[in-house]
Design an enzyme around this catalytic site. Structure first.
Site, PDB file in Angstrom:
ATOM      1  N   ASN A  51     -67.212  28.523  59.934  1.00 50.11           N
ATOM      2  CA  ASN A  51     -67.763  29.591  59.105  1.00 50.11           C
ATOM      3  C   ASN A  51     -66.925  30.873  59.117  1.00 50.11           C
ATOM      4  O   ASN A  51     -66.984  31.652  58.175  1.00 50.11           O
ATOM      5  CB  ASN A  51     -69.194  29.874  59.621  1.00 50.11           C
ATOM      6  CG  ASN A  51     -69.744  31.202  59.163  1.00 50.11           C
ATOM      7  OD1 ASN A  51     -70.210  31.327  58.034  1.00 50.11           O
ATOM      8  ND2 ASN A  51     -69.665  32.213  60.020  1.00 50.11           N
ATOM      9  N   ASP A  96     -60.082  33.407  68.129  1.00 50.59           N
ATOM     10  CA  ASP A  96     -59.558  34.233  67.044  1.00 50.59           C
ATOM     11  C   ASP A  96     -58.759  33.331  66.114  1.00 50.59           C
ATOM     12  O   ASP A  96     -57.671  32.863  66.479  1.00 50.59           O
ATOM     13  CB  ASP A  96     -58.679  35.355  67.612  1.00 50.59           C
ATOM     14  CG  ASP A  96     -58.222  36.307  66.518  1.00 50.59           C
ATOM     15  OD1 ASP A  96     -58.410  35.987  65.328  1.00 50.59           O
ATOM     16  OD2 ASP A  96     -57.662  37.373  66.866  1.00 50.59           O
ATOM     17  N   TYR A 145     -58.657  36.457  48.598  1.00 49.55           N
ATOM     18  CA  TYR A 145     -59.832  35.718  49.061  1.00 49.55           C
ATOM     19  C   TYR A 145     -60.000  34.404  48.291  1.00 49.55           C
ATOM     20  O   TYR A 145     -60.137  33.325  48.876  1.00 49.55           O
ATOM     21  CB  TYR A 145     -61.088  36.587  48.919  1.00 49.55           C
ATOM     22  CG  TYR A 145     -62.344  35.904  49.410  1.00 49.55           C
ATOM     23  CD1 TYR A 145     -62.558  35.709  50.780  1.00 49.55           C
ATOM     24  CD2 TYR A 145     -63.313  35.446  48.522  1.00 49.55           C
ATOM     25  CE1 TYR A 145     -63.710  35.073  51.243  1.00 49.55           C
ATOM     26  CE2 TYR A 145     -64.462  34.818  48.976  1.00 49.55           C
ATOM     27  CZ  TYR A 145     -64.657  34.634  50.333  1.00 49.55           C
ATOM     28  OH  TYR A 145     -65.794  34.004  50.786  1.00 49.55           O
ATOM     29  N   LYS A 185     -59.646  30.479  49.670  1.00 48.00           N
ATOM     30  CA  LYS A 185     -60.717  29.490  49.615  1.00 48.00           C
ATOM     31  C   LYS A 185     -60.309  28.274  48.782  1.00 48.00           C
ATOM     32  O   LYS A 185     -60.786  27.175  49.028  1.00 48.00           O
ATOM     33  CB  LYS A 185     -61.996  30.135  49.052  1.00 48.00           C
ATOM     34  CG  LYS A 185     -62.619  31.162  50.003  1.00 48.00           C
ATOM     35  CD  LYS A 185     -63.138  30.495  51.287  1.00 48.00           C
ATOM     36  CE  LYS A 185     -63.883  31.446  52.200  1.00 48.00           C
ATOM     37  NZ  LYS A 185     -64.342  30.819  53.449  1.00 48.00           N
TER      38      LYS A 185
END
Ligand SMILES: NC(=O)c1ccc[n+]([C@@H]2O[C@H](COP(=O)([O-])OP(=O)(O)OC[C@H]3O[C@@H](n4cnc5c(N)ncnc54)[C@H](OP(=O)(O)O)[C@@H]3O)[C@@H](O)[C@H]2O)c1
Length: 316
Positions: A119, A89, A216, A220
């Site tokens: 990923n 996790d 998000y 990234k």
């Protein structure tokens, strides 16, 4: 050019990248982090079909078992390697360190891990705090992924002297790393508590109806910086990479990652559906891009096979 991105997206949607020849990964061991669904699951199938033994990770044992069965069936009876699943996790530091201990236990040594695909990731529409006190998108996509990358790198570097060629470590990036408001990030970075605390603060979570995945893009972008640092640490004394580190943006891929956006309202649900139907490639196609990244030569070290610009170029 303005049309480059949409054009490449459409081409990528209809013309999948070719896979390498059968047997390319014979005798190799590939780790795919976050392989219970989407791109990770499809990548695990490709690697298994191409001859590798594949170690997948899952947060929940039953999901891991389902994924393992799916990979075994999809790769078919000619599959040469084993498929196994370990628990991980990325949201919990303890899980990352115990995963690493378990990986070292099940593999004979650092030289035996040929490829690591990092990923695992999420999109969150609602602000939620992790146990460690960070916003969850940042915790999983940036902090957990970075921690795991560093743990893996420290170990994989040790294997270089016992391998013919460097192993590969590939991160799943996103072109969305180009979208954050850089002026705001620069302002935040000058505050005493630092950029990460500001990005994770509930007060700074945008309340707008249309921004359905607030952190998000930032998650990234921040991980692009840590990938650059990990790439630097991956170099040996003569500057050559002991592990080839790169990142790939698969473009838009039809997976369940937008489930949190879709669950926000019927409007967002419709937008997600239409966007995916019109522009997204299949998970099989997206995963091919990861497979090819794991075969890139050392000249590809630090590179981002993103159809868009690299983070450092944007911020320089
Ligand atoms: N889909 C796209 O269009 C797209 C575009 C660019 C980049 N990407 C990137 O590609 C990666 C995979 O996305 P996807 O579209 O395939 O999404 P997905 O189908 O939702 O798969 C995400 C995977 O990450 C795992 N995961 C989620 N939270 C985790 C955690 N806390 N710890 C460990 N694993 C966790 C999930 O496993 P569980 O079973 O444990 O939930 C699942 O296997 C992500 O990093 C995403 O940002 C996707």
């Amino acid at each position: 050019m303005l049309l480059d991105a949409p054009l490449q997206r459409v081409v990528g949607r209809f013309v999948p990248v070719s896979l390498p020849p059968a047997g390319t990964f014979d005798g190799q061991t590939v780790l795919v982090v976050g392989a219970t669904s989407g791109i990770g699951l499809a990548a695990a199938v490709h690697f298994a079909t191409l001859g590798a033994s594949v170690i997948i990770t899952s947060r929940v044992a039953s999901r891991g078992d389902d994924a393992k069965r799916h990979i075994e069936e999809a790769a078919g009876p000619s599959r040469k390697g084993d498929i196994s699943c370990l628990e991980l996790d990325l949201e919990r530091y303890g899980s990352c360190t115990s995963f690493m201990a378990e990986l070292k236990r099940v593999l004979p040594g650092p030289a035996s891990l040929d490829v690591a695909i990092l990923n695992g990731g999420i999109v969150a529409s609602h602000w939620e705090e992790s146990d460690a006190g960070w916003e969850k998108t940042i915790q999983i996509n940036t902090i957990g992924t970075t921690l795991l990358g560093l743990l893996l790198l420290g170990w994989m570097r040790e294997g270089r002297d016992h391998r013919k060629a460097p192993a590969h470590m590939t991160f799943l990036s996103s072109r969305e790393h180009l979208y954050p408001d850089l002026d705001r990030l620069v302002t935040w970075s000058q505050r005493n508590d630092g950029i990460l605390r500001q990005v994770c603060s509930k007060e700074n979570w945008p309340g707008g109806f249309f921004d359905a995945e607030p952190n998000y893009a930032v998650s990234k972008l921040l991980v692009m910086y840590t990938i650059e640092e990990i790439s630097r640490l991956a170099r040996g004394p003569n500057g050559d990479p002991l592990v080839i580190v790169n990142s790939v943006c698969p473009g838009m891929v039809y997976t369940g990652i937008g489930r949190n956006i879709a669950s926000r309202s019927w409007f967002h649900s419709l937008c997600v559906y239409l966007t995916l139907i019109i522009t997204a490639k299949t998970a099989d196609s997206g995963a091919r891009i990861c497979v090819m990244a794991a075969l890139k030569p050392k000249e590809n070290h630090v590179s981002c096979d993103c159809i868009y610009t690299h983070a450092s170029t944007v911020l320089s």
